[in-house]
Design a protein around this motif. Structure first.
Motif, short mmCIF file in Angstrom:
data_model
loop_
_atom_site.label_atom_id
_atom_site.label_comp_id
_atom_site.label_asym_id
_atom_site.label_seq_id
_atom_site.Cartn_x
_atom_site.Cartn_y
_atom_site.Cartn_z
N UNK A 74 0.87 -1.17 0.00
CA UNK A 74 0.00 0.00 0.00
C UNK A 74 0.91 1.22 0.00
N UNK A 75 0.89 1.99 -1.08
CA UNK A 75 1.90 3.04 -1.23
C UNK A 75 1.35 4.31 -1.88
N UNK A 76 2.01 5.43 -1.57
CA UNK A 76 1.68 6.70 -2.21
C UNK A 76 2.31 6.79 -3.60
N UNK A 89 9.77 -8.24 -6.09
CA UNK A 89 10.34 -8.41 -4.74
C UNK A 89 9.61 -9.49 -3.95
N UNK A 90 8.38 -9.83 -4.42
CA UNK A 90 7.65 -10.89 -3.73
C UNK A 90 6.25 -10.52 -3.28
N UNK A 91 5.81 -9.30 -3.58
CA UNK A 91 4.46 -8.89 -3.18
C UNK A 91 3.41 -9.60 -4.02
N UNK A 92 2.22 -9.76 -3.45
CA UNK A 92 1.10 -10.38 -4.16
C UNK A 92 0.15 -9.34 -4.75
N UNK A 93 0.34 -8.09 -4.35
CA UNK A 93 -0.54 -7.05 -4.87
C UNK A 93 0.01 -5.68 -4.58
N UNK A 94 -0.52 -4.69 -5.29
CA UNK A 94 -0.07 -3.30 -5.15
C UNK A 94 -1.30 -2.40 -5.21
N UNK A 95 -1.45 -1.54 -4.21
CA UNK A 95 -2.58 -0.62 -4.16
C UNK A 95 -2.08 0.76 -3.77
#
Length: 205
Positions: A74-76, A89-95
């Motif tokens: 969860x990022x700006x 890097x291994x994340x399953x999602x990006x919001x």
């Protein structure tokens, strides 16, 4: 985990409003997160911008040492620039935080179900990337560290060295060192040339 207390508290309140979701631990830094993960959560929500180190480094650590943990970033930061790095890097999602209130519950359900969560626009962008030959400048950018990548992004947005230092909670000397490394890796000779490159790079995304 997020280094802003208001965001942590707001997200915790939002998730606790749903009976099938429970926040077992929160953390304000990577160090706290490494300790808090002992509660064995099913999902970790990670911010990319942390005061002590890169959120992507934390994602990599979680993926290596907790392989079954679902990870949602969860990022700006603009997903067009950072989502692919997060997935690698291994994340399953990006919001993005901009749309967090509207999409956070769907994103959580998707990654907990074993799926990858991205916006429709980002899915389309990645699909285009797979069918488009890689350009040399893009390949060079891929060699930047996470901090260098973030600095380049902020330069392209028009922030000064001092402003970047404040945003990243780093000293001006540290940011200058990142800028020197970026110029060396990209074959750029001056600060003006670096700024011009960063702006053109962002416009091409």
């Amino acid at each position: 985990m997020d280094d802003h207390p208001i965001i942590r508290e707001g997200l915790t309140h939002l998730l606790h409003a749903h009976e099938n979701l429970h926040v077992c631990c929160v953390a304000g830094s990577a160090e706290e997160a490494l300790t808090a993960v002992a509660c064995k959560p099913d999902l970790a929500i990670v911010d990319l911008s942390l005061q002590s180190n890169s959120g992507l480094d934390l994602v990599r650590h979680f993926r290596q040492h907790h392989p079954t943990l679902a990870i949602l970033v969860l990022s700006m930061h603009d997903e067009a620039l950072f989502a692919e790095r997060a997935l690698r890097a291994g994340a399953n999602g990006y919001l993005m935080k901009l749309g967090a209130t509207e999409h956070i519950l769907n994103a959580i359900r998707e990654v907990l179900a074993g799926n990858v969560y991205l916006s429709a626009a980002m899915h389309e962008k990645l699909a285009r990337t797979l069918t488009t030959p890689t350009k040399a400048p893009t390949s060079a950018i891929a060699n930047l560290s996470e901090r260098e990548f973030e600095v380049l992004h902020l330069i392209g947005l028009g922030f000064s060295t001092r402003e970047i230092a404040e945003k990243m909670s780093r000293s001006i000397k540290t940011i200058e060192a990142h800028q020197a490394n970026i110029k060396q890796k990209l074959g750029i000779r001056s600060g003006k040339e670096l700024m011009r490159f960063a702006i053109q790079w962002l416009e091409g995304q």
